[in-house]
Design a protein around this motif. Structure first.
Motif, PDB file in Angstrom:
ATOM      1  N   LYS A 124      68.726  68.968  56.276  1.00 23.59           N
ATOM      2  CA  LYS A 124      67.773  69.860  57.702  1.00 23.59           C
ATOM      3  C   LYS A 124      68.957  71.107  57.652  1.00 23.59           C
ATOM      4  O   LYS A 124      68.448  72.126  58.418  1.00 23.59           O
ATOM      5  N   TYR A 125      70.007  70.287  57.812  1.00 27.19           N
ATOM      6  CA  TYR A 125      71.353  71.830  58.157  1.00 27.19           C
ATOM      7  C   TYR A 125      71.710  72.350  57.893  1.00 27.19           C
ATOM      8  O   TYR A 125      72.397  73.537  57.324  1.00 27.19           O
ATOM      9  N   GLY A 126      71.878  72.240  56.118  1.00 26.71           N
ATOM     10  CA  GLY A 126      72.405  72.433  54.829  1.00 26.71           C
ATOM     11  C   GLY A 126      73.908  71.875  54.719  1.00 26.71           C
ATOM     12  O   GLY A 126      74.410  72.917  53.982  1.00 26.71           O
ATOM     13  N   PHE A 127      74.232  71.464  55.089  1.00 29.84           N
ATOM     14  CA  PHE A 127      75.942  70.709  55.281  1.00 29.84           C
ATOM     15  C   PHE A 127      75.693  69.869  53.613  1.00 29.84           C
ATOM     16  O   PHE A 127      74.878  68.756  53.834  1.00 29.84           O
ATOM     17  N   HIS A 128      77.257  70.101  53.354  1.00 27.43           N
ATOM     18  CA  HIS A 128      76.793  68.159  52.062  1.00 27.43           C
ATOM     19  C   HIS A 128      76.614  67.399  53.224  1.00 27.43           C
ATOM     20  O   HIS A 128      77.536  66.871  54.005  1.00 27.43           O
ATOM     21  N   VAL A 129      76.076  66.183  52.835  1.00 21.85           N
ATOM     22  CA  VAL A 129      76.372  65.118  52.878  1.00 21.85           C
ATOM     23  C   VAL A 129      77.272  64.072  53.157  1.00 21.85           C
ATOM     24  O   VAL A 129      77.872  63.577  53.981  1.00 21.85           O
ATOM     25  N   LYS A 130      78.680  64.568  52.023  1.00 20.68           N
ATOM     26  CA  LYS A 130      79.902  63.639  52.295  1.00 20.68           C
ATOM     27  C   LYS A 130      80.146  64.327  53.776  1.00 20.68           C
ATOM     28  O   LYS A 130      80.951  63.674  54.611  1.00 20.68           O
ATOM     29  N   THR A 131      79.920  66.137  54.129  1.00 21.55           N
ATOM     30  CA  THR A 131      80.729  66.381  55.905  1.00 21.55           C
ATOM     31  C   THR A 131      79.792  65.961  56.862  1.00 21.55           C
ATOM     32  O   THR A 131      80.270  65.483  57.639  1.00 21.55           O
ATOM     33  N   ILE A 132      78.686  65.184  56.956  1.00 22.72           N
ATOM     34  CA  ILE A 132      77.078  64.815  57.904  1.00 22.72           C
ATOM     35  C   ILE A 132      78.447  63.663  57.699  1.00 22.72           C
ATOM     36  O   ILE A 132      78.673  63.209  58.681  1.00 22.72           O
TER      37      ILE A 132
END
Length: 319
Positions: free
Chosen positions: A82-90
């Motif tokens: 949804k937001y375009g950040f890497h899943v690790k960052t989330i």
């Protein structure tokens, strides 16, 4: 001194193709190729003069929002889409805010759906995933994703329905210098389905060796190819009306074997080394049309409408 990684011409062309032609986001290209997001941005700037910047910044408000969305049922990978950040960052942000992350699959669904290909829908969605989906693994998690432009999102909603999944469908905007494209995505997590798809020839990085698997029953292969067509099919409805496919050389040869139609393979300009296409005229398009739609109950309406135009066009009279 740290040595910068060297990328081959094929690597560079693949990154450019995914970004410019398939409208992948930076994080999607990273997941597809394994290259770092920093390197992908550098290559796009260096070779295409494309400046790629995040449209979202991790503000305190956004951090709070993703925590609320996680508590309301969205998975880390869905928030990532949804937001375009890497899943690790989330995941790191959620942990930082004291949220306990679930272990194993994020949501329950029918992970045995593709175990046996014995229906039209299963064959169709296997083909569609082969064209417009991908499988990836990260931190001992196994992901299956598919995405399309908003105008074709009926496919994504139908796929979620047949899997009986509660995972959210996400929507995002993909930016480039000339336009903004709306993208619809759906992701699930399952080691079992991941391994099942590998048995049908799926790879975490598409190798170009994918073919129409002989594990798909002969009587259902037209539905598989229709799924491929709805993802990678070509429809030209302007002056010179044509249909066809764009894919790897091995896949196109495999499709032609199934159709018993053999055409010259062409290279698209400035694209991947192992990316080819073939085109069919009206008579051959009618053969493809009958093969794909004669006993079909589900298909992408937009593509079929364009095929209707192609095969019903009256040829010009010769002088």
């Amino acid at each position: 001194m740290i040595k910068r990684r060297t990328y081959t011409k094929e690597n560079i062309n693949k990154i450019i193709d995914l970004y410019k032609n398939k409208k992948y986001r930076i994080v999607d290209i990273h997941n597809e190729t394994g290259f770092s997001e920093t390197s992908i941005r550098r290559i796009l700037v260096e070779y295409c003069n494309i400046s790629v910047r995040r449209k979202n910044k991790f503000t305190p408000e956004l951090e709070k929002q993703i925590c609320i969305e996680y508590q309301n049922g969205l998975t880390p990978i869905e928030i990532s889409d949804k937001y375009g950040f890497h899943v690790k960052t989330i995941r790191n942000k959620l942990t930082k805010n004291g949220l306990k992350l679930k272990k194993g699959p994020d949501n329950l669904f029918n992970e045995h759906y593709f175990d046996i290909i014995d229906t039209e829908e299963k064959a169709y969605f296997l083909g569609y995933l082969m064209a417009d989906g991908n499988i990836s693994t990260y931190n001992n998690q196994y992901y299956i994703k598919c995405a399309c432009t908003k105008k074709d999102e009926e496919i994504i909603y139908k796929f979620k329905e047949v899997l009986d999944s509660k995972n959210a469908i996400t929507h995002a905007k993909c930016y480039n210098k000339k336009s903004i494209t709306e993208k619809t995505s759906f992701s699930i997590s399952s080691k079992h389905m991941f391994m099942t798809l590998q048995n049908y020839g799926f790879e975490t990085k598409k190798s170009g060796n994918e073919i129409v698997s002989n594990k798909i029953p002969k009587e259902l292969r037209n539905h598989f190819i229709r799924g491929l067509f709805d993802g990678d099919g070509i429809t030209c409805t302007t002056k010179f009306k044509r249909s066809g496919f764009i894919s790897s050389k091995e896949m196109l040869l495999s499709i032609m074997d199934e159709l018993n139609l053999y055409k010259k393979l062409n290279h698209p300009k400035t694209q991947l080394e192992n990316l080819y296409y073939f085109l069919l005229g009206k008579k051959e398009s009618k053969i493809l049309y009958d093969y794909m739609y004669s006993n079909a109950t589900f298909y992408l309406k937009r593509k079929k409408d364009r095929m209707d135009i192609i095969i019903k066009t009256t040829p010009r009279k010769s002088k």
